[in-house]
Design a protein around this motif. Structure first.
Motif, PDB file in Angstrom:
ATOM      1  N   VAL A  32       0.830  -1.209   0.000  1.00 49.02           N
ATOM      2  CA  VAL A  32       0.000   0.000   0.000  1.00 49.02           C
ATOM      3  C   VAL A  32       0.863   1.258   0.000  1.00 49.02           C
ATOM      4  O   VAL A  32       0.604   2.209  -0.734  1.00 49.02           O
ATOM      5  CB  VAL A  32      -0.955   0.001   1.215  1.00 49.02           C
ATOM      6  N   LEU A  33       1.913   1.266   0.831  1.00 46.07           N
ATOM      7  CA  LEU A  33       2.735   2.459   0.984  1.00 46.07           C
ATOM      8  C   LEU A  33       3.736   2.651  -0.163  1.00 46.07           C
ATOM      9  O   LEU A  33       4.001   3.780  -0.576  1.00 46.07           O
ATOM     10  CB  LEU A  33       3.499   2.405   2.312  1.00 46.07           C
ATOM     11  N   LEU A  34       4.293   1.550  -0.656  1.00 47.25           N
ATOM     12  CA  LEU A  34       5.345   1.647  -1.667  1.00 47.25           C
ATOM     13  C   LEU A  34       4.856   1.377  -3.082  1.00 47.25           C
ATOM     14  O   LEU A  34       5.396   1.936  -4.048  1.00 47.25           O
ATOM     15  CB  LEU A  34       6.486   0.671  -1.340  1.00 47.25           C
ATOM     16  N   GLY A  35       3.848   0.503  -3.214  1.00 51.28           N
ATOM     17  CA  GLY A  35       3.392   0.133  -4.544  1.00 51.28           C
ATOM     18  C   GLY A  35       4.395  -0.740  -5.260  1.00 51.28           C
ATOM     19  O   GLY A  35       5.477  -1.050  -4.746  1.00 51.28           O
ATOM     20  N   ARG A  36       4.046  -1.129  -6.481  1.00 53.54           N
ATOM     21  CA  ARG A  36       4.935  -2.007  -7.254  1.00 53.54           C
ATOM     22  C   ARG A  36       6.277  -1.340  -7.530  1.00 53.54           C
ATOM     23  O   ARG A  36       7.337  -1.956  -7.427  1.00 53.54           O
ATOM     24  CB  ARG A  36       4.249  -2.379  -8.574  1.00 53.54           C
ATOM     25  N   ALA A  37       6.256  -0.030  -7.868  1.00 54.54           N
ATOM     26  CA  ALA A  37       7.492   0.674  -8.208  1.00 54.54           C
ATOM     27  C   ALA A  37       8.421   0.760  -6.999  1.00 54.54           C
ATOM     28  O   ALA A  37       9.632   0.509  -7.104  1.00 54.54           O
ATOM     29  CB  ALA A  37       7.179   2.073  -8.729  1.00 54.54           C
ATOM     30  N   GLY A  38       7.863   1.104  -5.827  1.00 51.41           N
ATOM     31  CA  GLY A  38       8.686   1.220  -4.630  1.00 51.41           C
ATOM     32  C   GLY A  38       9.285  -0.101  -4.205  1.00 51.41           C
ATOM     33  O   GLY A  38      10.457  -0.177  -3.809  1.00 51.41           O
ATOM     34  N   LEU A  39       8.499  -1.166  -4.279  1.00 52.38           N
ATOM     35  CA  LEU A  39       9.024  -2.486  -3.945  1.00 52.38           C
ATOM     36  C   LEU A  39      10.093  -2.911  -4.937  1.00 52.38           C
ATOM     37  O   LEU A  39      11.058  -3.597  -4.580  1.00 52.38           O
ATOM     38  CB  LEU A  39       7.881  -3.504  -3.913  1.00 52.38           C
ATOM     39  N   GLY A  40       9.916  -2.491  -6.191  1.00 53.18           N
ATOM     40  CA  GLY A  40      10.938  -2.797  -7.194  1.00 53.18           C
ATOM     41  C   GLY A  40      12.258  -2.120  -6.866  1.00 53.18           C
ATOM     42  O   GLY A  40      13.337  -2.717  -7.030  1.00 53.18           O
ATOM     43  N   MET A  41      12.201  -0.857  -6.385  1.00 55.87           N
ATOM     44  CA  MET A  41      13.429  -0.164  -5.993  1.00 55.87           C
ATOM     45  C   MET A  41      14.082  -0.856  -4.798  1.00 55.87           C
ATOM     46  O   MET A  41      15.307  -1.007  -4.750  1.00 55.87           O
ATOM     47  CB  MET A  41      13.121   1.296  -5.666  1.00 55.87           C
ATOM     48  N   ALA A  42      13.257  -1.277  -3.832  1.00 55.41           N
ATOM     49  CA  ALA A  42      13.800  -1.995  -2.677  1.00 55.41           C
ATOM     50  C   ALA A  42      14.443  -3.308  -3.115  1.00 55.41           C
ATOM     51  O   ALA A  42      15.512  -3.698  -2.616  1.00 55.41           O
ATOM     52  CB  ALA A  42      12.696  -2.254  -1.659  1.00 55.41           C
ATOM     53  N   GLN A  43      13.809  -3.987  -4.059  1.00 52.18           N
ATOM     54  CA  GLN A  43      14.348  -5.245  -4.578  1.00 52.18           C
ATOM     55  C   GLN A  43      15.697  -4.996  -5.261  1.00 52.18           C
ATOM     56  O   GLN A  43      16.642  -5.782  -5.092  1.00 52.18           O
ATOM     57  CB  GLN A  43      13.359  -5.861  -5.566  1.00 52.18           C
ATOM     58  N   ALA A  44      15.792  -3.890  -6.007  1.00 51.01           N
ATOM     59  CA  ALA A  44      17.052  -3.562  -6.679  1.00 51.01           C
ATOM     60  C   ALA A  44      18.173  -3.341  -5.669  1.00 51.01           C
ATOM     61  O   ALA A  44      19.308  -3.797  -5.865  1.00 51.01           O
ATOM     62  CB  ALA A  44      16.873  -2.317  -7.538  1.00 51.01           C
ATOM     63  N   MET A  45      17.870  -2.667  -4.556  1.00 55.41           N
ATOM     64  CA  MET A  45      18.882  -2.443  -3.524  1.00 55.41           C
ATOM     65  C   MET A  45      19.341  -3.765  -2.920  1.00 55.41           C
ATOM     66  O   MET A  45      20.541  -3.980  -2.679  1.00 55.41           O
ATOM     67  CB  MET A  45      18.315  -1.538  -2.433  1.00 55.41           C
ATOM     68  N   VAL A  46      18.416  -4.674  -2.669  1.00 51.97           N
ATOM     69  CA  VAL A  46      18.777  -5.981  -2.125  1.00 51.97           C
ATOM     70  C   VAL A  46      19.695  -6.717  -3.087  1.00 51.97           C
ATOM     71  O   VAL A  46      20.725  -7.303  -2.695  1.00 51.97           O
ATOM     72  CB  VAL A  46      17.514  -6.812  -1.828  1.00 51.97           C
ATOM     73  N   LEU A  47      19.359  -6.694  -4.366  1.00 52.27           N
ATOM     74  CA  LEU A  47      20.172  -7.388  -5.372  1.00 52.27           C
ATOM     75  C   LEU A  47      21.553  -6.767  -5.501  1.00 52.27           C
ATOM     76  O   LEU A  47      22.561  -7.472  -5.641  1.00 52.27           O
ATOM     77  CB  LEU A  47      19.452  -7.364  -6.720  1.00 52.27           C
ATOM     78  N   ILE A  48      21.637  -5.433  -5.462  1.00 51.50           N
ATOM     79  CA  ILE A  48      22.937  -4.765  -5.542  1.00 51.50           C
ATOM     80  C   ILE A  48      23.802  -5.153  -4.344  1.00 51.50           C
ATOM     81  O   ILE A  48      24.988  -5.486  -4.479  1.00 51.50           O
ATOM     82  CB  ILE A  48      22.763  -3.232  -5.607  1.00 51.50           C
TER      83      ILE A  48
END
Length: 389
Positions: A32-48
């Motif tokens: 709800v707070l981050l949406g698909r785009a925000g979760l995608g950015m968080a996922q990118a940070m985890v992968l990096i």
């Protein structure tokens, strides 16, 4: 003898179910707070952080990503600040900071063009003047590519020195050593002109603006001022609280400010009956923004003052600064604001009672603080308009 109420298996199952429910709730809240785009950015940070093998500066990468994110909103009033920029902004908004005391622009061709020099500040004591251009700082040339790094290079601890290479208007260069010191900016000052006009220059609406402006007005009234002209040209705005406090002091009873947030929360600020009952005018130009623009609009709307000068942009969003965990901050538009009667300036700007433009030379003198009242066509037009009314 009584039996155990819960078996070990039941306790484990219950704990697992509780954990699953908690995880589901957190996941739902994140969606709800981050949406698909925000979760995608968080996922990118985890992968990096877990997969990327190249040499990199993650802090620099995050700064660039955050800057791009806010710029992507398409709102010229919203921006990202890294930790150093955020600290500098906090100092600037307090009207007190450690530096050399100059206001600059970034002209084509590189360097930093000095627009004004703070009276009594380190730059003034070192002999710097408006119109000169800083072309290098401690030997680092300010070319087009690193032009805006100049401000960062000039900053430093109080008491330390910086060597500036300065170019005059005729192309001659010289080196000037300036000792960094605390610079106090007075946001408002008053001057009684020979015809009985009280001229009040308001530089910004940051800390102490209302206090200093009110003090300047009261001093001018005590000196016998018959009318007031407020100069908010080149004033980029500031705090809403400073604006409304000043408007309340100047204006009679009535609504003087409205705002509405994204969630629909509305605010209405009202002035009391106490006011300053003198003819008033406000001077504006294309660099009159935000609180300064609304200040002029409200005096005009209450039929308390006239507006003279050049068309303004028409800003109608107020911003809030939110500190981030990385030490930086984002400054984003969080509310629409209006005049007391609900007029929004977006797309229209101010309605001028008299439009008067300055020449390039006059504009430069205004920015440098050297434009004399008798040579200021906008001020003279305001005085003529007040005389007609």
């Amino acid at each position: 003898m009584t039996k155990k109420r819960f078996s070990p298996l039941a306790l484990v199952v219950t704990a697992l179910l509780a954990a699953a429910v908690t995880a589901a709730v957190l996941a739902g809240a994140a969606w709800v707070l981050l949406g698909r785009a925000g979760l995608g950015m968080a996922q990118a940070m985890v992968l990096i952080n877990t997969q990327f093998v190249g040499e990199h500066d993650i802090d620099k990468a995050v700064d660039q990503a955050m800057d791009a994110l806010i710029k992507g909103l398409g709102d010229r009033w919203s921006y990202y600040m890294d930790a150093d920029s955020y600290a500098a902004q906090q100092e600037s908004r307090s009207n007190s900071y450690v530096g050399i005391g100059v206001t600059v622009t970034y002209p084509e061709g590189g360097g930093m063009l000095i627009q004004s020099v703070t009276e009594g500040g380190p730059a003034a004591e070192a002999g710097l003047t408006a119109g000169e251009r800083i072309v290098a700082v401690d030997g680092t040339e300010l070319t087009g590519e690193n032009q805006k790094e100049g401000a960062t290079l000039i900053k430093g601890e109080e008491g330390t020195q910086v060597v500036l290479t300065v170019e005059s208007s005729d192309g001659a260069c010289r080196e000037v050593t300036v000792t960094r010191n605390r610079v106090v900016v007075h946001p408002a000052e008053g001057k009684l002109l020979s015809d009985g006009t009280g001229l009040v220059t308001i530089k910004n609406f940051n800390s102490y603006c209302a206090e200093e402006t009110i003090a300047a007005v009261e001093d001018l009234v005590d000196q016998g001022a018959e009318r007031l002209v407020f100069d908010v040209r080149n004033n980029g705005g500031g705090y809403v609280d400073e604006l409304t406090r000043l408007l309340d002091y100047l204006l009679p009873e009535g609504d003087i400010f409205r705002s509405e947030t994204k969630a629909g929360a509305k605010q209405v600020v009202t002035s009391d009956a106490s006011c300053v009952d003198l003819p008033m005018a406000v001077l504006v130009n294309g660099n009159t923004y935000s609180a300064a623009e609304l200040f002029a609009a409200e005096l005009q709307e209450m039929d308390w003052g006239v507006i003279v000068g050049e068309p303004t942009f028409g800003k109608g969003f107020s911003q809030q600064t939110f500190p981030l965990l990385n030490g930086g901050a984002i400054n984003i538009s969080t509310a629409r604001y209006y005049t007391g009667k609900g007029v929004c300036l977006i797309g229209t700007g101010l309605t001028l009672d008299r439009e008067v433009t300055l020449t390039q030379e006059q504009s430069e003198a205004l920015a440098a603080g050297t434009l004399a009242p008798e040579d200021d066509p906008q001020l003279q037009a305001a005085l003529a308009l007040l005389a007609e009314n």
